[in-house]
Design a protein around this motif. Structure first.
Motif, mmCIF file in Angstrom:
data_model
loop_
_atom_site.group_PDB
_atom_site.id
_atom_site.type_symbol
_atom_site.label_atom_id
_atom_site.label_comp_id
_atom_site.label_asym_id
_atom_site.label_seq_id
_atom_site.Cartn_x
_atom_site.Cartn_y
_atom_site.Cartn_z
ATOM 1 N N LYS A 228 -42.895 -47.698 -68.369
ATOM 2 C CA LYS A 228 -43.000 -49.131 -68.422
ATOM 3 C C LYS A 228 -41.794 -49.864 -68.812
ATOM 4 O O LYS A 228 -41.513 -50.815 -68.169
ATOM 5 N N SER A 232 -39.913 -52.717 -66.527
ATOM 6 C CA SER A 232 -39.823 -54.036 -67.045
ATOM 7 C C SER A 232 -38.355 -54.561 -66.952
ATOM 8 O O SER A 232 -37.920 -55.723 -66.425
ATOM 9 N N SER A 235 -37.327 -55.365 -63.131
ATOM 10 C CA SER A 235 -37.289 -56.562 -62.642
ATOM 11 C C SER A 235 -36.577 -57.749 -63.221
ATOM 12 O O SER A 235 -36.366 -58.794 -62.717
ATOM 13 N N SER A 236 -36.059 -57.348 -64.666
ATOM 14 C CA SER A 236 -35.328 -58.121 -65.357
ATOM 15 C C SER A 236 -34.032 -58.381 -65.046
ATOM 16 O O SER A 236 -33.128 -59.268 -65.295
#
Length: 465
Positions: A228, A232, A235-236
């Motif tokens: 996870k 996260s 994508s950032s």
């Protein structure tokens, strides 16, 4: 030793006088700081006093005159409740600081590799340090492992600090920056100190808190929590990511498939042949180390050579002795069920005499039940007897013991008497050590001594018959 000159003439309160606390106190004293120290344990205060560390007079201490608070990792500053002296320090605006924070402030020009995770930190840290030394790099290895941070040597821009970092140290190192960060895995551990699983995960994520665009985070994608975090961050685009896995093929990353280490689908090394790094958990450590070292610019051949020459660590699948048909293995570092499971996996198919016990951790050992049918006999000792007994009793042959020494004696005698080929007497406690020992190293050393005694008694009994 690191001499943090910026603390000259500053008043520093050192709370906790274990190895790291005494190390900080000595280095700050040499830097010209006014050191005040305290530990709730009388024995620790006595040791510090003998070593010339000034103890604080708590009755007359004015916290407004204190500039910094150094906190040893074992002392709570948040959960389950802050230490009373931490509360007093916080009331005047002081925030706890770790030895790693002081190291980074004092040696800002060096490069830093930080390793965290629930399991595997020490092996990965030591493996990276070993390979860097073998390749001729100037490196210092320590932190939560072995040498306290302030006892390391100063390094400039051509040097590399390789640091094992606990979740406690991450919480008290606000400015610590790693050029290469490694997040190995996250499974439940130390939950009381972080207010639950969410707090524990937040603490582990601090390993890359101060990351810069040119840095790298080496991260496992095998457990749900790390996956996870990876998704996260991906994508950032906060930090360049290098995923690692021992469960899946990665087109862009480091992975192990069927015992072969791959980099971006290119085979690098057969890790099945590494006796000192057995099991998938160690393959994860190898993948993480390889990824970090490639990010530092080392060539695959140099890294593979260093992995092959790694001598292993004490108390982590350490082969203590081979006597007749029995192999004795010390994995005192297996302080929770997750770590014990990794070790048990390595010895499936062998007649296994399992020694476990100590101070139980949250979650118990129910996750280990699939291995019970493959264990010849278990020997349970320490405080865990009452809490582990319902899980073990009736599911495998079991002997209750008061001490580790008794467990080793009984396990050894049974293994010698049964004369099975490839028998293993394994210490994989799945518990903390603090009911009978000061730390897992002391427990592992006691196991080694007990094994020596058991072998001597076996030889003596054979001679007398």
């Amino acid at each position: 030793m690191i001499i943090p000159s910026s603390f000259n003439e500053q008043t520093v309160f050192v709370l906790g006088l274990g190895r790291s606390g005494r190390s900080v106190a000595h280095s700050l004293f040499k830097a010209g700081a006014h050191v005040l120290a305290w530990d709730d344990q009388e024995a620790a205060r006595h040791t510090a006093k003998i070593q010339g560390i000034p103890l604080a007079n708590l009755a007359s201490l004015d916290w407004k005159n204190v500039h910094h608070l150094f906190l040893s990792p074992g002392i709570p500053h948040h959960y389950p409740a802050p230490h009373p002296l931490v509360l007093k320090a916080q009331s005047v605006g002081l925030h706890p600081t770790s030895d790693l924070e002081i190291l980074y402030r004092s040696q800002p020009n060096a490069r830093y590799v930080g390793i965290t995770g629930t399991n595997g930190k020490s092996t990965t840290t030591s493996l990276i340090g070993h390979i860097l030394k073998e390749s001729g790099r100037l490196v210092e290895v320590g932190g939560n492992l072995g040498i306290p941070a302030m006892d390391l040597n100063p390094l400039e821009k051509d040097g590399i600090y390789v640091l094992e970092v606990s979740s406690y140290q991450l919480e008290t190192s606000p400015n610590l920056h790693f050029n290469i960060s490694i997040l190995l895995n996250i499974t439940p551990d130390h939950l009381d100190r972080h207010g639950g699983m969410d707090g524990y995960i937040r603490a582990k994520k601090l390993i890359y808190k101060n990351a810069r665009p040119q840095d790298t985070l080496v991260i496992s994608v095998d457990d749900l929590h790390c996956l996870k975090i990876y998704e996260s961050l991906k994508s950032s685009e906060k930090i360049p990511l290098l995923p690692i896995s021992v469960n899946k093929v990665l087109s862009d990353g480091i992975y192990v498939k069927e015992g072969i280490l791959y980099e971006n689908t290119h085979p690098v090394l057969n890790v099945k042949q590494l006796e000192r790094l057995k099991g998938q958990h160690n393959w994860q450590n190898i993948a993480a180390a390889y990824g970090a070292l490639r990010s530092l610019g080392l060539e695959p051949e140099s890294i593979a050579k260093g992995i092959s020459s790694f001598p292993g660590l004490a108390h982590r699948q350490e082969v203590v002795a081979r006597h007749k048909n029995v192999l004795f293995v010390n994995d005192s570092k297996a302080t929770n069920a997750e770590a014990a499971e990794k070790v048990l996996e390595c010895y499936q198919g062998s007649p296994l005499y399992w020694i476990l016990g100590g101070r139980p951790k949250e979650g118990g050992i129910t996750t280990l039940t699939p291995y019970f049918s493959k264990i010849k006999h278990a020997f349970l000792f320490g405080e865990a007897k009452s809490s582990f007994l319902p899980t073990l009793q009736g599911n495998l042959p079991l002997t209750l013991c008061d001490t580790l020494e008794e467990a080793v004696s009984r396990a050894s005698r049974l293994a010698f008497d049964n004369q099975e080929q490839g028998a293993v007497v394994l210490l994989a406690p799945a518990c903390a050590s603090w009911d009978q020992f000061s730390d897992f190293e002391a427990r592992g050393n006691a196991f080694c001594m007990a094994v020596k005694t058991a072998i001597e008694e076996e030889n003596s009994s054979r001679r007398s018959t």
